[in-house]
Each structure stands twice: as C-alpha cells, then as structure tokens.
Design an enzyme around this catalytic site. Structure first.
Site, PDB file in Angstrom:
ATOM      1  N   GLY A 141       0.715  -1.230  -0.085  1.00 49.29           N
ATOM      2  CA  GLY A 141       0.123   0.093   0.097  1.00 49.29           C
ATOM      3  C   GLY A 141       0.891   1.221   0.041  1.00 49.29           C
ATOM      4  N   CYS A 142       0.595   2.264   0.645  1.00 47.16           N
ATOM      5  CA  CYS A 142       0.974   3.589   0.930  1.00 47.16           C
ATOM      6  C   CYS A 142       2.487   3.377   1.339  1.00 47.16           C
ATOM      7  CB  CYS A 142       0.340   4.401   1.623  1.00 47.16           C
ATOM      8  SG  CYS A 142      -1.400   4.894   1.085  1.00 47.16           S
ATOM      9  N   ALA A 143       2.707   2.266   2.203  1.00 50.04           N
ATOM     10  CA  ALA A 143       4.240   2.127   2.649  1.00 50.04           C
ATOM     11  C   ALA A 143       5.034   1.571   1.743  1.00 50.04           C
ATOM     12  CB  ALA A 143       3.913   1.350   3.896  1.00 50.04           C
ATOM     13  N   GLY A 144       4.650   1.372   0.496  1.00 42.49           N
ATOM     14  CA  GLY A 144       5.516   0.528  -0.573  1.00 42.49           C
ATOM     15  C   GLY A 144       6.544   1.512  -1.269  1.00 42.49           C
ATOM     16  N   LEU A 334       2.867   5.305   6.031  1.00 47.55           N
ATOM     17  CA  LEU A 334       2.149   4.226   6.464  1.00 47.55           C
ATOM     18  C   LEU A 334       1.517   3.425   5.572  1.00 47.55           C
ATOM     19  CD1 LEU A 334       0.891   6.820   9.299  1.00 47.55           C
ATOM     20  CD2 LEU A 334       2.424   4.627   9.752  1.00 47.55           C
TER      21      LEU A 334
END
Length: 348
Positions: A141-144, A334
C-alpha cells in the site's frame, strides 16, 4: 563499514487526465446515491482534503458507470506499464545509464494485479538485460514507496558494482467502484490519484546516501487499511482513526528505529513523509513536534496530485532534493498491516 547505497537519479510520470477537486464535488451526487450513502454529510471531506488537482489514467466520466475486473485489469496493466516505461527512461537518462547496465529491478504496486508482473512486462518495452534480478512487490500500500526503496538499496549493497532500478506505480483512481456507497469509497474519491516514479540506486556514483531502514507493524491493526476483494474490483478499507493512531503511536516507533541506529530525533535535518491526507499531515507534525505547516513539500504534493499511495512519497522526495538543506532525513510512510516504513537518507 558496509558499502553505501546511493540514490543516483529519480524521475516521475503522470497520466494525461487532470481532475480538479471542484469537478469531483460537482459530480459527487451522480457518483453516489444520496439516499443510500452519507454523501451529503461527507461533502466537507472534499474541501478539507487539501487537494486541488489530481491525475487519472481515465477521463472523469469513466467513474460514473460500473466496471468489472476484466476492464479494470486491462486498464491497469496498459497504463501502469506505459507510466513505468516513461519514468524509467527519464530516470536512466538523468543518470546517463544505459538500460543494459541495470542489474536488478524492484517493482512496487498494490492497486492492480499483473501476471506476468509489471517488471517482466517492462522488459518488453525497454532494452533491459534478460539476466537481471527481479523483485515484484504487492500489498505494501502507501508504505511501498519507502519499503520498496529500502529493498532496492539492500539489493544494491548485495552487489555493489551493479545498479538497481526501483519502480513504483499506483492507479488508485481505477479502484473507484460505482455503486459502492460506503464512507471509505466516498473519502477515497476525495483523496486518490494516479502516478508513477522510478529511482536508480547503486553504490558507484554520486547522490544522497540511503542509510538504515526498518519497519514497525502494530498488533491488532489489520483492519486499519487495505483492500476488500469484491465482485467488481478492490474495495477500499481504511479507518477514520488513522490520524489518532499517528499521534499516539508513530513517535515511539520512530524513536525506537532511530535508537537502534544510534540516532535521535534531534539528529535529523527534516522529514520526507508520505502525505496520506491533510489530517494525517497535521498528525505527523504533532507526532514529531513540528510547527504547523512544517511539512510544506508534502502538503504541496498532496495539493497538486492527491494521494497516489506508494508513489506519493517519491514525489515529495523529488521536491525536497531541489530545496532541502544537507543533512540526515527520515523518510516515512504508513501502509496496511498497520505498518510504518522508515528509511534514513543523507542529502548532500
């Protein structure tokens, strides 16, 4: 001392359709059923998101009709590969690197599924070597953007004479499901946009040093954000409590990461943060004891492009490379898990 991995170049790419937040507001009552949804109550979300424009790989009218998995998947693969090819070519040109000199690829995306993976499909577009190492990553997700860059740096340190191409693409807007009147889908329609980025990482050359990296996954947090697999696509899942979780828990995780690497918050020259939304940016400033508005580059990216999931933090980094003072910076994002990704970066 371990060999240092460096960011040799960075480039971004955007799809052609510009979506203005004012247009989304105007069409919101056609996209959501006023009687079966909370769209009237949630209208302030669009104004409070801190977003003016976003990019999309499909025109605005596409979102006003139902679409199935087959169409979404075709659009995802076609547009994701095209955007990655554009970003990768710019990135390699910046570094003066021939595609044949790339020894490995790390490719991150969580907004669609491709098998063969995106990195394999990209090999058919670019003159990349057939013996390169490939690491496709799904689900961060956004942490990628942060965690994927850390994997690329680790791959580069494992073979110091080579170069690794880090690729990230997210077509968040394609996950919008007409007929889904959930609060999460309404909030997502106010936040998400599309984009791609490419970074070249290696141990030979000049550029910011990619230092220590790490992650923290909180217990009993699997329902904070992620996807629900539905009949017609991926249904967005995220909790309204994310800003509260950031305020209460992120600082301790960041302090522990820094302590493990002999650092403290006072050693940092600044922060390179994924802007999940305006409220999340406020929470990040509170968590790190920053003055209001301190994360100016992150807010500017959010304003101009929205939340592009894993891609967004690379857009923030691109801006900060032009303006930030030399020093140590903490890169963070995150994602599902609920997980924080950390990457130290030393800007020259």
């Amino acid at each position: 001392m371990p060999t240092a991995a460096r960011l040799l170049s960075l480039a971004t790419a955007l799809p052609p359709f510009v979506i203005r937040q004012s247009e989304v507001v105007r069409l919101s009552h056609r996209a959501f059923d006023r009687h079966r949804s909370e769209i009237d109550r949630l209208m302030p979300v669009f104004d409070n998101a801190g977003i003016q424009t976003r990019r999309s790989c499909v025109p605005l009218d596409w979102y006003l009709e139902p679409h199935g998995w087959s169409e979404r998947s075709r659009l995802y693969v076609d547009n994701a590969v095209a955007l990655l090819a554009e970003a990768a070519q710019r990135c390699l040109e910046q570094a003066g690197c021939d595609p044949a000199e790339v020894d490995g690829i790390v490719a991150v995306s969580t907004t669609g599924i491709a098998t063969p993976s995106l990195d394999a499909l990209l090999m058919e577009r670019l003159a990349l070597r057939r013996d390169m190492r490939r690491l496709p990553i799904f689900g961060l997700g956004c942490a990628g953007g942060v965690l994927g860059l850390s994997h690329a740096a680790a791959m580069a340190r494992a073979a110091p004479s080579g170069k690794v191409l880090f690729l990230v693409v997210e077509l968040c807007a394609l996950t919008f499901r007409y007929g889904d009147n959930s609060v999460s889908n309404i909030v997502a329609s106010a936040l998400f946009g599309d984009g791609a980025a490419a970074a070249l990482v290696g141990c030979n050359g000049e550029g910011p040093i990619l230092g220590a990296s790490g992650a923290h996954t909180w217990p009993r947090s699997l329902d904070v954000m992620g996807w629900r697999v539905e009949e017609d696509g991926l249904g967005v899942l995220f909790s309204r409590d994310i800003p509260t979780l950031v305020r209460r828990h992120l600082r301790a995780a960041a302090d522990a990461f820094l302590h493990r690497n002999g650092l403290a918050l006072g050693d940092l020259g600044g922060f390179i943060c994924h802007p999940g939304g305006a409220k999340v940016l406020d929470a990040l400033e509170d968590a790190f004891d920053l003055p209001a508005g301190a994360l100016a580059e992150a807010r500017a990216v959010l304003r101009d492009y929205g939340n592009m999931s894993a891609v967004t933090v690379l857009f923030v980094l691109e801006r900060m490379l032009r303006t930030a003072r030399p020093g140590r910076y903490l890169m963070s994002a995150l994602g599902p898990g609920f997980t924080a990704g950390f990457q130290m970066m030393e800007l020259p």
